[in-house]
Design a protein around this motif. Structure first.
Motif, PDB file in Angstrom:
ATOM      1  N   ILE A  67       0.870  -1.281  -0.046  1.00  0.00           N
ATOM      2  CA  ILE A  67       0.303  -0.047  -0.042  1.00  0.00           C
ATOM      3  C   ILE A  67       0.798   1.266   0.184  1.00  0.00           C
ATOM      4  O   ILE A  67       0.559   2.244  -0.884  1.00  0.00           O
ATOM      5  N   GLY A  68       2.036   1.510   0.698  1.00  0.00           N
ATOM      6  CA  GLY A  68       2.744   2.488   0.865  1.00  0.00           C
ATOM      7  C   GLY A  68       3.513   2.504  -0.417  1.00  0.00           C
ATOM      8  O   GLY A  68       3.727   3.715  -0.924  1.00  0.00           O
ATOM      9  N   LEU A  69       3.930   1.296  -1.167  1.00  0.00           N
ATOM     10  CA  LEU A  69       4.636   1.508  -2.499  1.00  0.00           C
ATOM     11  C   LEU A  69       3.656   2.284  -3.526  1.00  0.00           C
ATOM     12  O   LEU A  69       3.893   2.932  -4.316  1.00  0.00           O
ATOM     13  N   MET A  70       2.363   1.675  -3.545  1.00  0.00           N
ATOM     14  CA  MET A  70       1.596   2.355  -4.315  1.00  0.00           C
ATOM     15  C   MET A  70       1.379   3.757  -4.211  1.00  0.00           C
ATOM     16  O   MET A  70       1.246   4.415  -5.011  1.00  0.00           O
ATOM     17  N   ALA A  71       1.134   4.245  -2.998  1.00  0.00           N
ATOM     18  CA  ALA A  71       0.856   5.778  -2.785  1.00  0.00           C
ATOM     19  C   ALA A  71       2.256   6.642  -3.214  1.00  0.00           C
ATOM     20  O   ALA A  71       2.121   7.485  -3.672  1.00  0.00           O
ATOM     21  N   ALA A  72       3.452   5.839  -2.912  1.00  0.00           N
ATOM     22  CA  ALA A  72       4.648   6.615  -3.708  1.00  0.00           C
ATOM     23  C   ALA A  72       4.704   6.453  -4.908  1.00  0.00           C
ATOM     24  O   ALA A  72       5.007   7.647  -5.663  1.00  0.00           O
ATOM     25  N   ILE A  73       4.300   5.473  -5.527  1.00  0.00           N
ATOM     26  CA  ILE A  73       4.083   5.616  -7.134  1.00  0.00           C
ATOM     27  C   ILE A  73       3.406   6.550  -7.601  1.00  0.00           C
ATOM     28  O   ILE A  73       3.625   7.333  -8.574  1.00  0.00           O
ATOM     29  N   ASP A  74       2.263   6.787  -6.901  1.00  0.00           N
ATOM     30  CA  ASP A  74       1.090   7.701  -7.358  1.00  0.00           C
ATOM     31  C   ASP A  74       1.653   9.094  -7.161  1.00  0.00           C
ATOM     32  O   ASP A  74       1.454  10.067  -8.312  1.00  0.00           O
ATOM     33  N   ARG A  75       2.425   9.421  -6.114  1.00  0.00           N
ATOM     34  CA  ARG A  75       2.901  10.781  -5.995  1.00  0.00           C
ATOM     35  C   ARG A  75       3.882  11.188  -7.087  1.00  0.00           C
ATOM     36  O   ARG A  75       3.908  12.016  -7.700  1.00  0.00           O
ATOM     37  N   ARG A  76       4.558  10.134  -7.405  1.00  0.00           N
ATOM     38  CA  ARG A  76       5.793  10.205  -8.362  1.00  0.00           C
ATOM     39  C   ARG A  76       4.929  10.431  -9.782  1.00  0.00           C
ATOM     40  O   ARG A  76       5.576  11.116 -10.499  1.00  0.00           O
ATOM     41  N   VAL A  77       4.058   9.668 -10.121  1.00  0.00           N
ATOM     42  CA  VAL A  77       3.374   9.765 -11.099  1.00  0.00           C
ATOM     43  C   VAL A  77       2.547  11.237 -11.389  1.00  0.00           C
ATOM     44  O   VAL A  77       2.779  11.743 -12.508  1.00  0.00           O
ATOM     45  N   LYS A  78       2.163  11.877 -10.339  1.00  0.00           N
ATOM     46  CA  LYS A  78       1.791  13.064 -10.392  1.00  0.00           C
ATOM     47  C   LYS A  78       2.799  14.147 -10.524  1.00  0.00           C
ATOM     48  O   LYS A  78       2.646  15.104 -11.539  1.00  0.00           O
ATOM     49  N   ASP A  79       4.065  13.964  -9.978  1.00  0.00           N
ATOM     50  CA  ASP A  79       4.856  14.974 -10.044  1.00  0.00           C
ATOM     51  C   ASP A  79       5.663  14.755 -11.367  1.00  0.00           C
ATOM     52  O   ASP A  79       6.363  15.540 -11.958  1.00  0.00           O
ATOM     53  N   ALA A  80       5.539  13.647 -12.159  1.00  0.00           N
ATOM     54  CA  ALA A  80       6.250  13.234 -13.234  1.00  0.00           C
ATOM     55  C   ALA A  80       5.463  13.631 -14.608  1.00  0.00           C
ATOM     56  O   ALA A  80       5.576  13.376 -15.889  1.00  0.00           O
ATOM     57  N   ALA A  81       4.149  14.339 -14.218  1.00  0.00           N
ATOM     58  CA  ALA A  81       3.250  14.685 -15.518  1.00  0.00           C
ATOM     59  C   ALA A  81       4.008  15.584 -16.569  1.00  0.00           C
ATOM     60  O   ALA A  81       3.705  15.254 -17.837  1.00  0.00           O
ATOM     61  N   ASP A  82       4.940  16.343 -16.119  1.00  0.00           N
ATOM     62  CA  ASP A  82       5.627  17.153 -17.179  1.00  0.00           C
ATOM     63  C   ASP A  82       7.086  16.419 -17.486  1.00  0.00           C
ATOM     64  O   ASP A  82       7.905  17.027 -18.153  1.00  0.00           O
ATOM     65  N   ARG A  83       7.341  15.358 -16.979  1.00  0.00           N
ATOM     66  CA  ARG A  83       8.561  14.615 -17.361  1.00  0.00           C
ATOM     67  C   ARG A  83       8.432  13.500 -17.925  1.00  0.00           C
ATOM     68  O   ARG A  83       7.294  13.043 -18.528  1.00  0.00           O
ATOM     69  N   ASP A  84       9.431  12.753 -18.174  1.00  0.00           N
ATOM     70  CA  ASP A  84       9.251  11.457 -18.989  1.00  0.00           C
ATOM     71  C   ASP A  84       9.451  10.173 -18.126  1.00  0.00           C
ATOM     72  O   ASP A  84       9.742   9.007 -18.687  1.00  0.00           O
ATOM     73  N   ALA A  85       9.255  10.245 -16.872  1.00  0.00           N
ATOM     74  CA  ALA A  85       9.167   9.351 -15.875  1.00  0.00           C
ATOM     75  C   ALA A  85       8.031   8.396 -16.281  1.00  0.00           C
ATOM     76  O   ALA A  85       6.963   8.720 -16.197  1.00  0.00           O
ATOM     77  N   LEU A  86       8.318   6.990 -16.242  1.00  0.00           N
ATOM     78  CA  LEU A  86       7.330   6.120 -16.412  1.00  0.00           C
ATOM     79  C   LEU A  86       7.518   5.066 -15.148  1.00  0.00           C
ATOM     80  O   LEU A  86       8.593   4.552 -15.009  1.00  0.00           O
ATOM     81  N   TYR A  87       6.413   4.631 -14.526  1.00  0.00           N
ATOM     82  CA  TYR A  87       6.197   3.602 -13.342  1.00  0.00           C
ATOM     83  C   TYR A  87       5.192   2.713 -13.739  1.00  0.00           C
ATOM     84  O   TYR A  87       3.888   2.843 -14.281  1.00  0.00           O
TER      85      TYR A  87
END
Length: 454
Positions: A67-87
């Protein structure tokens, strides 16, 4: 086919092409290294970032669970909206738990290392090329982290286009540089060729233009001009000598012919024939002396005998030669004295002795009774000087330059006694030793001097 073949045989064309090929190859090598280095740097940077993110997300999983990993990925996905990061996080069955990718790539096992593949982006539904790495978590979940490779592919295209444009520019620049270089080189070579053609056509006064730049071409031109000056001088001397031989030997040969004709005349008295035979022998001896001296002058002018140079004690040589002429001088009531010293120096000893002998003979020929001949030795900046000074009538100033010319005898009364080659041989020996012959009036008397290089 004839024109391309002739063009290829042209040295200017080959030089331009060689310059163009070498410059383009060097530019291509440098740009290729830049391209490869840039790609490797970007790829290594991307791998370092992805590896660091994988390690960070694994730490989140170990501290907070799935659950904590999913939350961390969701945060990074939001932060990566203007970047090329993929998870992408899936369970063991492949169901997507978190991330911005629609599915797990087929055929990719977690932990299989760095991969390049095409996946569908969840937010836009478009297929994207990615570079990614993955791991398997303890509860068999699968975690993939990557970067959109489109930007890197775009950079590759930009780099390749830049490399191509740079190569075209390098090709054009190398072509221009090669043309300018060949124009500079071949314009100077053209000057040399034109001068050579003019000289071959008979204009020995032509010289290679010196542009005053002081570069290697000017230095070569000056060296060649010095050589041409020497050649012109030698040819001039040869012409003058040839003309002099034709003129000055005509008389003794005519006299010799007359003597021989008289010997064959049966009507002539025996005493007359004996006198004619003696005169004929004298004429033959005179001719032999002339040809011998001409041979010595030619050898000296050509520099033959330089391999026989040795360390000469000039003072001792002068003493030996003057002692030989002292009895002759005493018969004429002339005294010979030596002044100064010169030490030792490289030279051809027999020729130096011959030069001094000629100077002494010439001086004794004109020295009045009761006078003194001075043999002067001195060291100068150019080497050493050897002078013979008499107290005779001297030579008209306007004729001093003619003294060393072959077959020149300034005293018509002595034409039969002298071939006019003695001082010409002295001048040739001086030049052979890197020096020169000079004559000047002393009023009274004449000073004849040779300067020898050390």
């Amino acid at each position: 086919m004839a024109k391309p073949l002739i063009l290829w045989r042209n040295a200017r064309t080959r030089l331009v092409l060689a310059s163009m090929v070498l410059s383009t190859a060097l530019t291509a090598l440098v740009l290729g290294l830049v391209y490869v280095t840039a790609n490797r740097t970007i790829e290594n940077e991307t791998r370092s970032v992805v590896t660091a993110e994988l390690a960070g997300l694994r730490d989140e999983y170990e501290r907070l669970g799935t659950i904590g990993l999913m939350a961390a990925i969701d945060r990074r996905v939001k932060d990566a909206a203007d970047r090329d990061a993929l998870y992408l996080l899936t369970d063991a069955q492949g169901n997507v738990l978190a991330g911005n990718l629609a599915r797990w790539p087929e055929g990719i096992e977690p932990g299989s290392g760095w991969v390049d593949l095409d996946l569908t982006k969840m937010s836009s539904g478009e297929d994207v090329s990615i570079s990614a790495a993955s791991i398997r978590l303890p509860l068999y979940e699968r975690l993939l982290v990557g970067r959109d490779a489109s930007a890197r592919q775009q950079l590759d295209r930009v780099l390749l286009r830049s490399v191509g444009l740079a190569l075209l520019a390098a090709l054009a620049l190398s072509l221009l540089t090669g043309w300018l270089l060949t124009r500079l080189v071949f314009s100077r070579l053209s000057d040399i060729a034109q001068t050579a053609d003019d000289i071959v056509s008979g204009d020995l006064s032509r010289r290679i233009p010196v542009r005053g730049s002081g570069d290697e071409f000017d230095q070569m031109a000056q060296t060649l001009n010095d050589m041409l000056d020497k050649i012109e001088e030698l040819i001039g001397n040869l012409r003058m000598t040839t003309n002099s031989i034709a003129h000055d030997l005509r008389s003794p040969l005519s006299r010799l012919r007359q003597r021989v004709e008289s010997l064959t005349d049966p009507a002539s008295a025996a005493s007359d024939r004996e006198a004619d035979a003696a005169r004929a022998l004298a004429e033959v001896d005179h001719l032999l002396r002339v040809f011998s001296q001409l041979t010595e002058i030619s050898r000296a002018e050509a520099g033959l005998g330089r391999d026989e140079f040795e360390d000469v004690d000039v003072d001792a040589l002068v003493r030996d030669v003057t002692e030989f002429y002292e009895p002759v001088a005493a018969d004429q009531d002339v005294q010979i004295v030596i002044e100064g010293t010169a030490g030792r120096g490289p030279g051809h000893k027999p020729l130096l002795a011959q030069a001094l002998s000629n100077l002494l003979e010439n001086a004794l020929r004109y020295a009045p009774a009761g006078s003194t001949l001075t043999v002067a030795l001195a060291n100068v900046d150019e080497g050493l000087t050897l002078s013979v000074l008499d107290q005779g009538p001297g030579v008209p100033d306007e004729k001093l330059d003619r003294l060393a010319q072959p077959f020149v005898t300034l005293d018509p009364a002595r034409t039969d006694q002298s071939s006019g080659l003695g001082l010409a041989l002295v001048a040739a020996i001086a030049r052979m030793h890197g020096g020169r012959f000079e004559a000047r009036n002393r009023k009274p008397g004449l000073e004849a001097a040779i300067t020898l290089a050390r």
